[in-house]
Design a protein around this motif. Sequence first.
Motif, PDB file in Angstrom:
ATOM      1  N   VAL A   1       0.865  -1.185   0.000  1.00 55.33           N
ATOM      2  CA  VAL A   1       0.000   0.000   0.000  1.00 55.33           C
ATOM      3  C   VAL A   1       0.898   1.231   0.000  1.00 55.33           C
ATOM      4  N   GLU A   2       0.744   2.080  -0.990  1.00 58.03           N
ATOM      5  CA  GLU A   2       1.584   3.272  -1.062  1.00 58.03           C
ATOM      6  C   GLU A   2       1.181   4.285  -0.001  1.00 58.03           C
ATOM      7  N   ALA A   3       2.171   4.953   0.565  1.00 57.77           N
ATOM      8  CA  ALA A   3       1.908   6.030   1.513  1.00 57.77           C
ATOM      9  C   ALA A   3       1.408   7.256   0.768  1.00 57.77           C
ATOM     10  N   PRO A   4       0.683   8.136   1.442  1.00 52.52           N
ATOM     11  CA  PRO A   4       0.249   9.379   0.793  1.00 52.52           C
ATOM     12  C   PRO A   4       1.431  10.136   0.210  1.00 52.52           C
ATOM     13  N   ALA A   5       1.184  10.886  -0.839  1.00 49.45           N
ATOM     14  CA  ALA A   5       2.239  11.617  -1.540  1.00 49.45           C
ATOM     15  C   ALA A   5       3.027  12.489  -0.569  1.00 49.45           C
ATOM     16  N   GLY A   6       4.349  12.417  -0.684  1.00 51.88           N
ATOM     17  CA  GLY A   6       5.219  13.227   0.153  1.00 51.88           C
ATOM     18  C   GLY A   6       5.483  12.662   1.526  1.00 51.88           C
ATOM     19  N   THR A   7       5.006  11.450   1.794  1.00 55.76           N
ATOM     20  CA  THR A   7       5.215  10.815   3.106  1.00 55.76           C
ATOM     21  C   THR A   7       5.747   9.406   2.923  1.00 55.76           C
ATOM     22  N   THR A   8       6.225   8.839   3.997  1.00 57.92           N
ATOM     23  CA  THR A   8       6.599   7.429   4.036  1.00 57.92           C
ATOM     24  C   THR A   8       5.923   6.797   5.247  1.00 57.92           C
ATOM     25  N   TRP A   9       5.624   5.527   5.143  1.00 56.10           N
ATOM     26  CA  TRP A   9       4.977   4.850   6.273  1.00 56.10           C
ATOM     27  C   TRP A   9       5.891   4.779   7.484  1.00 56.10           C
ATOM     28  N   THR A  10       7.188   4.727   7.280  1.00 55.88           N
ATOM     29  CA  THR A  10       8.106   4.626   8.422  1.00 55.88           C
ATOM     30  C   THR A  10       8.258   5.941   9.177  1.00 55.88           C
ATOM     31  N   ASP A  11       7.663   7.010   8.653  1.00 57.97           N
ATOM     32  CA  ASP A  11       7.648   8.286   9.364  1.00 57.97           C
ATOM     33  C   ASP A  11       6.246   8.636   9.865  1.00 57.97           C
ATOM     34  N   THR A  12       5.318   7.713   9.716  1.00 61.50           N
ATOM     35  CA  THR A  12       3.925   7.960  10.076  1.00 61.50           C
ATOM     36  C   THR A  12       3.631   7.316  11.417  1.00 61.50           C
ATOM     37  N   VAL A  13       3.276   8.121  12.418  1.00 55.38           N
ATOM     38  CA  VAL A  13       3.046   7.621  13.778  1.00 55.38           C
ATOM     39  C   VAL A  13       1.748   8.222  14.316  1.00 55.38           C
ATOM     40  N   GLN A  14       0.968   7.403  14.978  1.00 57.86           N
ATOM     41  CA  GLN A  14      -0.197   7.907  15.696  1.00 57.86           C
ATOM     42  C   GLN A  14      -0.314   7.199  17.032  1.00 57.86           C
ATOM     43  N   VAL A  15      -0.838   7.913  18.020  1.00 60.09           N
ATOM     44  CA  VAL A  15      -1.058   7.342  19.342  1.00 60.09           C
ATOM     45  C   VAL A  15      -2.431   6.688  19.346  1.00 60.09           C
ATOM     46  N   THR A  16      -2.488   5.416  19.710  1.00 65.11           N
ATOM     47  CA  THR A  16      -3.744   4.685  19.691  1.00 65.11           C
ATOM     48  C   THR A  16      -4.544   4.938  20.968  1.00 65.11           C
ATOM     49  N   ASP A  17      -5.778   4.475  20.964  1.00 59.31           N
ATOM     50  CA  ASP A  17      -6.628   4.621  22.148  1.00 59.31           C
ATOM     51  C   ASP A  17      -6.063   3.869  23.353  1.00 59.31           C
ATOM     52  N   SER A  18      -5.194   2.890  23.102  1.00 56.13           N
ATOM     53  CA  SER A  18      -4.580   2.105  24.181  1.00 56.13           C
ATOM     54  C   SER A  18      -3.235   2.677  24.617  1.00 56.13           C
ATOM     55  N   ASP A  19      -2.916   3.890  24.138  1.00 57.49           N
ATOM     56  CA  ASP A  19      -1.645   4.558  24.431  1.00 57.49           C
ATOM     57  C   ASP A  19      -0.467   3.805  23.838  1.00 57.49           C
ATOM     58  N   GLY A  20      -0.722   3.101  22.753  1.00 55.83           N
ATOM     59  CA  GLY A  20       0.372   2.549  21.979  1.00 55.83           C
ATOM     60  C   GLY A  20       0.782   3.538  20.903  1.00 55.83           C
TER      61      GLY A  20
ATOM     62  N   ASN B   1       1.219   2.328   8.283  1.00 60.21           N
ATOM     63  CA  ASN B   1      -0.127   2.457   7.739  1.00 60.21           C
ATOM     64  C   ASN B   1      -1.165   2.068   8.791  1.00 60.21           C
ATOM     65  N   PRO B   2      -1.968   3.020   9.280  1.00 60.89           N
ATOM     66  CA  PRO B   2      -2.934   2.667  10.325  1.00 60.89           C
ATOM     67  C   PRO B   2      -3.997   1.692   9.852  1.00 60.89           C
ATOM     68  N   ASP B   3      -4.162   1.572   8.530  1.00 57.03           N
ATOM     69  CA  ASP B   3      -5.132   0.629   7.971  1.00 57.03           C
ATOM     70  C   ASP B   3      -4.457  -0.616   7.404  1.00 57.03           C
ATOM     71  N   ALA B   4      -3.222  -0.859   7.784  1.00 58.85           N
ATOM     72  CA  ALA B   4      -2.506  -2.033   7.276  1.00 58.85           C
ATOM     73  C   ALA B   4      -3.279  -3.310   7.593  1.00 58.85           C
ATOM     74  N   PRO B   5      -3.336  -4.238   6.651  1.00 60.68           N
ATOM     75  CA  PRO B   5      -4.074  -5.478   6.897  1.00 60.68           C
ATOM     76  C   PRO B   5      -3.426  -6.385   7.931  1.00 60.68           C
ATOM     77  N   ILE B   6      -2.121  -6.178   8.166  1.00 58.41           N
ATOM     78  CA  ILE B   6      -1.413  -6.984   9.164  1.00 58.41           C
ATOM     79  C   ILE B   6      -0.933  -6.042  10.257  1.00 58.41           C
TER      80      ILE B   6
ATOM     81  N   VAL C   1       7.030  -2.600   7.422  1.00 59.56           N
ATOM     82  CA  VAL C   1       6.245  -1.390   7.684  1.00 59.56           C
ATOM     83  C   VAL C   1       6.276  -0.461   6.475  1.00 59.56           C
ATOM     84  N   ALA C   2       7.436  -0.314   5.850  1.00 57.25           N
ATOM     85  CA  ALA C   2       7.578   0.610   4.711  1.00 57.25           C
ATOM     86  C   ALA C   2       6.675   0.246   3.543  1.00 57.25           C
ATOM     87  N   THR C   3       6.270  -1.013   3.431  1.00 57.20           N
ATOM     88  CA  THR C   3       5.429  -1.454   2.322  1.00 57.20           C
ATOM     89  C   THR C   3       3.956  -1.102   2.520  1.00 57.20           C
TER      90      THR C   3
END
Length: 250
Positions: free
Chosen positions: A42-61, A66-71, A100-102
């Motif tokens: 799954v390609e990352a949005p233009a101008g970004t990479t998945w390895t630089d994409t971070v979000q804090v989850t509801d469980s504080d993880g 890719n937050p929608d990654a199938p795995i 992760v980068a994929t």
Amino acid sequence: MTRIRSLSLAALSAPLALALAACGSTDEAGEGAVSGQPVAAVEAPAGTTWTDTVQVTDSDGYLLGNPDAPIKLLEYASLTCPACAAFAANGADQLKEDYVATGKVSYELRNQIHGPHDLVLAQMVRCGAPETYHPLSDQVWKNLQEVLSPVFERQEQFGQALSLPEDQRFVQAAQVAGFYDFFAARGLSEDQARTCLADFPAMEAIAERSDTQSQQLDVTGTPTFFINGRKIDGNSWAQVEQALQQAGAR
């Protein structure tokens, strides 16, 4: 009694070599093999990479990729655990670069707290932007003996710091342990760190989430890994990679 007030200093009474070996990691069997068809990148949005994409989850993880990654790979880890440090040294880079980068795999890291020194570190790696959480955690693991040696060499002073008022105890504990200099060299200023460590309710919440989630998910040691909600066998990179490929990351 809340978790933060009951955290024991027993772990700090052992020699450093013994303490480093006692992170409670386990290779017990999980809930069975995970298998699936190969999944597409799954390609990352233009101008970004998945390895630089971070979000804090509801469980504080801290979810990397890719937050929608199938795995979805989830790791429970302690920042004072040598088995976690071994995974960081032997597999973390390959995990990020090859999986992760994929966009096929997301990697969420959550803390299991193994003592007051561990709690201080867990708060400090959270103190900057979310994007700094994974790199700072890796830096702790890659320099684990350097980070922990002062704690065990100064056990009495560290214990005294923990008897201070709530808004001072972890601020002083980090000073005793030499953590400010270590993190300042990696981009987190002492003033910023002190402000984070004075936030007692935030640290209490980390400790309580560690307890609650560990009980709910039967996380008895670190590192413990889950793929799409199922605990996997083993905790080495070779075992984790095999499980990822079985789940379709190939």
